[in-house]
Design a protein around this motif. Structure first.
Motif, PDB file in Angstrom:
ATOM      1  N   GLU A 208      -9.434   4.471   1.196  1.00  0.00           N
ATOM      2  CA  GLU A 208     -10.208   5.772   0.858  1.00  0.00           C
ATOM      3  C   GLU A 208     -10.760   6.323   2.195  1.00  0.00           C
ATOM      4  O   GLU A 208     -10.880   7.256   2.374  1.00  0.00           O
ATOM      5  CB  GLU A 208     -11.151   5.332  -0.380  1.00  0.00           C
ATOM      6  CG  GLU A 208     -10.723   5.115  -1.685  1.00  0.00           C
ATOM      7  CD  GLU A 208      -9.770   6.299  -2.137  1.00  0.00           C
ATOM      8  OE1 GLU A 208     -10.148   7.292  -2.122  1.00  0.00           O
ATOM      9  OE2 GLU A 208      -8.560   5.725  -2.629  1.00  0.00           O
ATOM     10  N   VAL A 209     -11.468   5.473   2.841  1.00  0.00           N
ATOM     11  CA  VAL A 209     -12.077   5.864   4.245  1.00  0.00           C
ATOM     12  C   VAL A 209     -11.144   6.544   4.980  1.00  0.00           C
ATOM     13  O   VAL A 209     -11.117   7.728   5.847  1.00  0.00           O
ATOM     14  CB  VAL A 209     -12.720   4.651   4.764  1.00  0.00           C
ATOM     15  CG1 VAL A 209     -13.289   5.039   6.409  1.00  0.00           C
ATOM     16  CG2 VAL A 209     -14.049   4.291   4.112  1.00  0.00           C
ATOM     17  N   ALA A 210     -10.026   5.819   4.999  1.00  0.00           N
ATOM     18  CA  ALA A 210      -8.858   6.643   5.985  1.00  0.00           C
ATOM     19  C   ALA A 210      -8.393   7.737   5.506  1.00  0.00           C
ATOM     20  O   ALA A 210      -8.263   8.614   6.165  1.00  0.00           O
ATOM     21  CB  ALA A 210      -7.689   5.757   5.971  1.00  0.00           C
ATOM     22  N   ARG A 211      -8.405   8.099   4.146  1.00  0.00           N
ATOM     23  CA  ARG A 211      -7.931   9.400   3.467  1.00  0.00           C
ATOM     24  C   ARG A 211      -9.022  10.352   3.986  1.00  0.00           C
ATOM     25  O   ARG A 211      -8.659  11.570   4.343  1.00  0.00           O
ATOM     26  CB  ARG A 211      -7.882   9.248   2.062  1.00  0.00           C
ATOM     27  CG  ARG A 211      -6.666   8.423   1.657  1.00  0.00           C
ATOM     28  CD  ARG A 211      -6.556   8.687   0.055  1.00  0.00           C
ATOM     29  NE  ARG A 211      -5.193   8.031  -0.375  1.00  0.00           N
ATOM     30  CZ  ARG A 211      -5.267   6.868  -0.888  1.00  0.00           C
ATOM     31  NH1 ARG A 211      -6.387   6.150  -0.873  1.00  0.00           N
ATOM     32  NH2 ARG A 211      -4.366   6.165  -1.351  1.00  0.00           N
ATOM     33  N   LEU A 212     -10.402  10.130   3.810  1.00  0.00           N
ATOM     34  CA  LEU A 212     -11.321  10.887   4.257  1.00  0.00           C
ATOM     35  C   LEU A 212     -11.361  11.067   5.563  1.00  0.00           C
ATOM     36  O   LEU A 212     -11.512  12.388   6.068  1.00  0.00           O
ATOM     37  CB  LEU A 212     -12.624  10.293   3.894  1.00  0.00           C
ATOM     38  CG  LEU A 212     -13.293  10.458   2.657  1.00  0.00           C
ATOM     39  CD1 LEU A 212     -14.630   9.455   2.442  1.00  0.00           C
ATOM     40  CD2 LEU A 212     -13.645  11.862   2.100  1.00  0.00           C
ATOM     41  N   LEU A 213     -11.084  10.402   6.315  1.00  0.00           N
ATOM     42  CA  LEU A 213     -10.855  10.687   7.882  1.00  0.00           C
ATOM     43  C   LEU A 213      -9.576  11.002   8.475  1.00  0.00           C
ATOM     44  O   LEU A 213      -9.403  11.441   9.588  1.00  0.00           O
ATOM     45  CB  LEU A 213     -11.322   9.646   8.815  1.00  0.00           C
ATOM     46  CG  LEU A 213     -12.770   8.878   8.300  1.00  0.00           C
ATOM     47  CD1 LEU A 213     -13.073   7.584   9.123  1.00  0.00           C
ATOM     48  CD2 LEU A 213     -13.752   9.771   8.721  1.00  0.00           C
ATOM     49  N   GLY A 214      -8.558  11.151   7.476  1.00  0.00           N
ATOM     50  CA  GLY A 214      -7.324  11.877   8.027  1.00  0.00           C
ATOM     51  C   GLY A 214      -6.499  10.744   8.748  1.00  0.00           C
ATOM     52  O   GLY A 214      -5.521  11.055   9.669  1.00  0.00           O
ATOM     53  N   ARG A 215      -6.707   9.444   8.408  1.00  0.00           N
ATOM     54  CA  ARG A 215      -5.868   8.412   9.250  1.00  0.00           C
ATOM     55  C   ARG A 215      -4.915   7.707   8.295  1.00  0.00           C
ATOM     56  O   ARG A 215      -4.793   7.887   7.272  1.00  0.00           O
ATOM     57  CB  ARG A 215      -7.129   7.376   9.664  1.00  0.00           C
ATOM     58  CG  ARG A 215      -8.212   7.810  10.565  1.00  0.00           C
ATOM     59  CD  ARG A 215      -9.249   6.708  11.050  1.00  0.00           C
ATOM     60  NE  ARG A 215     -10.211   7.335  11.803  1.00  0.00           N
ATOM     61  CZ  ARG A 215     -11.446   6.575  11.991  1.00  0.00           C
ATOM     62  NH1 ARG A 215     -11.738   5.280  11.699  1.00  0.00           N
ATOM     63  NH2 ARG A 215     -12.259   6.935  12.862  1.00  0.00           N
ATOM     64  N   PRO A 216      -4.267   7.156   9.251  1.00  0.00           N
ATOM     65  CA  PRO A 216      -3.110   6.138   8.345  1.00  0.00           C
ATOM     66  C   PRO A 216      -3.748   5.240   7.457  1.00  0.00           C
ATOM     67  O   PRO A 216      -4.783   4.631   7.638  1.00  0.00           O
ATOM     68  CB  PRO A 216      -2.018   5.517   9.423  1.00  0.00           C
ATOM     69  CG  PRO A 216      -2.415   6.373  10.848  1.00  0.00           C
ATOM     70  CD  PRO A 216      -3.833   6.961  10.451  1.00  0.00           C
ATOM     71  N   LEU A 217      -3.238   5.074   6.048  1.00  0.00           N
ATOM     72  CA  LEU A 217      -3.734   3.894   5.388  1.00  0.00           C
ATOM     73  C   LEU A 217      -3.546   2.714   5.808  1.00  0.00           C
ATOM     74  O   LEU A 217      -2.463   2.271   6.237  1.00  0.00           O
ATOM     75  CB  LEU A 217      -3.097   4.147   3.902  1.00  0.00           C
ATOM     76  CG  LEU A 217      -3.203   5.760   3.462  1.00  0.00           C
ATOM     77  CD1 LEU A 217      -2.736   5.546   1.872  1.00  0.00           C
ATOM     78  CD2 LEU A 217      -4.804   6.212   3.442  1.00  0.00           C
ATOM     79  N   PRO A 218      -4.394   1.981   5.939  1.00  0.00           N
ATOM     80  CA  PRO A 218      -4.590   0.358   6.474  1.00  0.00           C
ATOM     81  C   PRO A 218      -3.402  -0.282   5.577  1.00  0.00           C
ATOM     82  O   PRO A 218      -2.766  -1.324   5.953  1.00  0.00           O
ATOM     83  CB  PRO A 218      -5.746  -0.269   6.330  1.00  0.00           C
ATOM     84  CG  PRO A 218      -6.641   0.989   6.270  1.00  0.00           C
ATOM     85  CD  PRO A 218      -6.221   2.040   5.619  1.00  0.00           C
ATOM     86  N   SER A 219      -3.511  -0.175   4.223  1.00  0.00           N
ATOM     87  CA  SER A 219      -2.477  -0.942   3.534  1.00  0.00           C
ATOM     88  C   SER A 219      -0.979  -0.472   3.582  1.00  0.00           C
ATOM     89  O   SER A 219      -0.212  -1.433   3.541  1.00  0.00           O
ATOM     90  CB  SER A 219      -2.762  -0.532   1.853  1.00  0.00           C
ATOM     91  OG  SER A 219      -2.605   1.036   1.785  1.00  0.00           O
ATOM     92  N   GLU A 220      -0.780   0.732   4.069  1.00  0.00           N
ATOM     93  CA  GLU A 220       0.677   0.978   4.230  1.00  0.00           C
ATOM     94  C   GLU A 220       1.000   0.290   5.884  1.00  0.00           C
ATOM     95  O   GLU A 220       2.232  -0.157   5.924  1.00  0.00           O
ATOM     96  CB  GLU A 220       0.968   2.560   4.687  1.00  0.00           C
ATOM     97  CG  GLU A 220       0.723   3.499   3.325  1.00  0.00           C
ATOM     98  CD  GLU A 220       1.672   2.799   2.343  1.00  0.00           C
ATOM     99  OE1 GLU A 220       2.774   2.499   2.349  1.00  0.00           O
ATOM    100  OE2 GLU A 220       1.224   2.681   1.007  1.00  0.00           O
ATOM    101  N   ILE A 221      -0.199   0.353   6.608  1.00  0.00           N
ATOM    102  CA  ILE A 221       0.382  -0.235   8.165  1.00  0.00           C
ATOM    103  C   ILE A 221       0.360  -1.710   8.010  1.00  0.00           C
ATOM    104  O   ILE A 221       1.457  -2.146   8.582  1.00  0.00           O
ATOM    105  CB  ILE A 221      -1.053   0.037   8.977  1.00  0.00           C
ATOM    106  CG1 ILE A 221      -1.132   1.494   9.149  1.00  0.00           C
ATOM    107  CG2 ILE A 221      -0.584  -0.852  10.262  1.00  0.00           C
ATOM    108  CD1 ILE A 221      -2.240   1.861  10.060  1.00  0.00           C
ATOM    109  N   ALA A 222       0.103  -2.356   7.088  1.00  0.00           N
ATOM    110  CA  ALA A 222      -0.110  -3.773   6.602  1.00  0.00           C
ATOM    111  C   ALA A 222       1.300  -3.963   5.895  1.00  0.00           C
ATOM    112  O   ALA A 222       2.079  -5.069   6.413  1.00  0.00           O
ATOM    113  CB  ALA A 222      -1.002  -4.303   5.701  1.00  0.00           C
ATOM    114  N   LYS A 223       1.641  -3.246   5.019  1.00  0.00           N
ATOM    115  CA  LYS A 223       3.023  -3.312   4.595  1.00  0.00           C
ATOM    116  C   LYS A 223       4.200  -3.180   5.492  1.00  0.00           C
ATOM    117  O   LYS A 223       5.339  -3.934   5.610  1.00  0.00           O
ATOM    118  CB  LYS A 223       3.305  -2.211   3.432  1.00  0.00           C
ATOM    119  CG  LYS A 223       2.534  -2.748   2.050  1.00  0.00           C
ATOM    120  CD  LYS A 223       2.791  -1.517   0.973  1.00  0.00           C
ATOM    121  CE  LYS A 223       1.844  -1.766   0.060  1.00  0.00           C
ATOM    122  NZ  LYS A 223       2.024  -0.675  -0.979  1.00  0.00           N
TER     123      LYS A 223
END
Length: 324
Positions: A208-223
């Motif tokens: 949710e923080v990544a979405r607010l800041l316009g960053r790649p989602l950590p969960s997707e990066i981990a996958k």
């Protein structure tokens, strides 16, 4: 180590300093630099019961800051337990210390002995640095910690007070707080409400923080990383499908040799193929446990949790009252 660094706590040849005396409880006050802000009431009650049954094994340490008035240097939990038992006096060792020495020793004593929350620990580090004019490197060396460890703790003080209080009260974890460090005050306040109201996990909060800041989602990066690792493992050691055996290569034909009747083969036992190596992630295990807790609470059970983490492990204490 820390005692020599801050120039206090050195032994004195005067034996009277270590003499245990009885001091009235109403003449003793807590240390104003006590880093612990939240005391576990059940823990104090258990300590009081132990003291009542076995006596006080270690006297508290105090200093006289005014005539017949004393301040606790070490042993506030014992002091609270004795008050709970309604003792009139407390066994104590009276030390001669300045305000500066008393404050520093109280902070170090609690950092070394108490299970402080991450915010309380960060506040104690900041006070020690201010009192003794220390750099992060000097403080880390004196406390036996790495500089990066101290720096990471101090970063929590950049969070707004409501978020720090939520960590102190165990409503959110330290890692929830760390996920919000790049948000402004308004965003931190709104995210805190979402975490508490929707019971967001740390990974959900990071997303949710990544979405607010316009960053790649950590969960997707981990996958993606996990998938890449799995592909690399498959290249190194390809695994056969369960129940299947590799077919032997056909023998080359020879027209001059008459065909022989194939010998009857003894039945083979099926080889158990080893599963592909799994990617271990402690956070996956932690989130699985949290989902189970949520299922229990959704079913009407009253469950409370206390979560913390450090460089080596995650710690999750689960309390389920027997009477619901």
């Amino acid at each position: 180590m820390a005692f020599s660094l801050f120039n206090f706590g050195k032994s004195d040849s005067n034996d009277s300093k270590q003499k245990v005396v009885e001091v009235k409880l109403d003449q003793i006050v807590p240390n104003r630099y006590q880093p612990r802000q939240v005391f576990d009431k059940e823990g104090i009650q258990e300590l009081a019961q132990t003291i009542d049954e076995h006596g006080l094994l270690q006297p508290i340490v105090i200093r006289e800051y005014e005539p017949a008035k004393y301040e606790i240097i070490a042993g506030e939990r014992r002091f609270r337990a004795m008050k709970l038992l309604q003792w009139e006096t407390a066994p104590a060792i009276i030390e001669k210390m300045s305000d500066h020495e008393a404050a520093s020793l109280a902070l170090v004593e609690n950092l070394q002995r108490s299970q402080l929350s991450s915010v309380e620990e960060a506040q104690a580090y900041r006070r020690l640095m201010d009192l003794n004019h220390l750099t992060q490197a000097a403080l880390a060396k004196g406390m036996g910690k790495s500089q990066s460890f101290v720096a990471n703790k101090l970063r929590l003080l950049k969070l707004i007070k409501p978020v720090q209080t939520a960590i102190l009260d165990h409503r959110i974890s330290e890692r929830h707080g760390r996920a919000m460090l790049d948000l402004n005050e308004k965003q931190q306040r709104e995210m805190l409400m979402r975490i508490v109201n929707n019971r967001l996990t740390v990974r959900q909060t990071e997303d949710e923080v990544a979405r607010l800041l316009g960053r790649p989602l950590p969960s997707e990066i981990a996958k993606q990383k996990a998938a890449a690792r799995q592909r690399e493992l498959s290249k190194i050691a390809p695994v056969a499908e369960p129940g299947q055996e590799a077919s032997p290569a056909p023998a080359p034909a020879n027209d001059a040799t008459p065909a022989k009747k194939p010998a009857k083969k003894a039945p083979r036992k099926k080889n158990k193929t080893k599963p592909a190596k799994q990617i271990n992630d402690a956070r996956l295990a932690l989130n699985t446990i949290k989902k189970s807790i949520k299922l229990a609470t959704d079913s009407g059970f009253k469950v409370t949790t206390k979560e913390s983490d450090n460089d080596q492990s995650y710690q999750l204490v689960i309390e389920i009252p027997k009477k619901q």
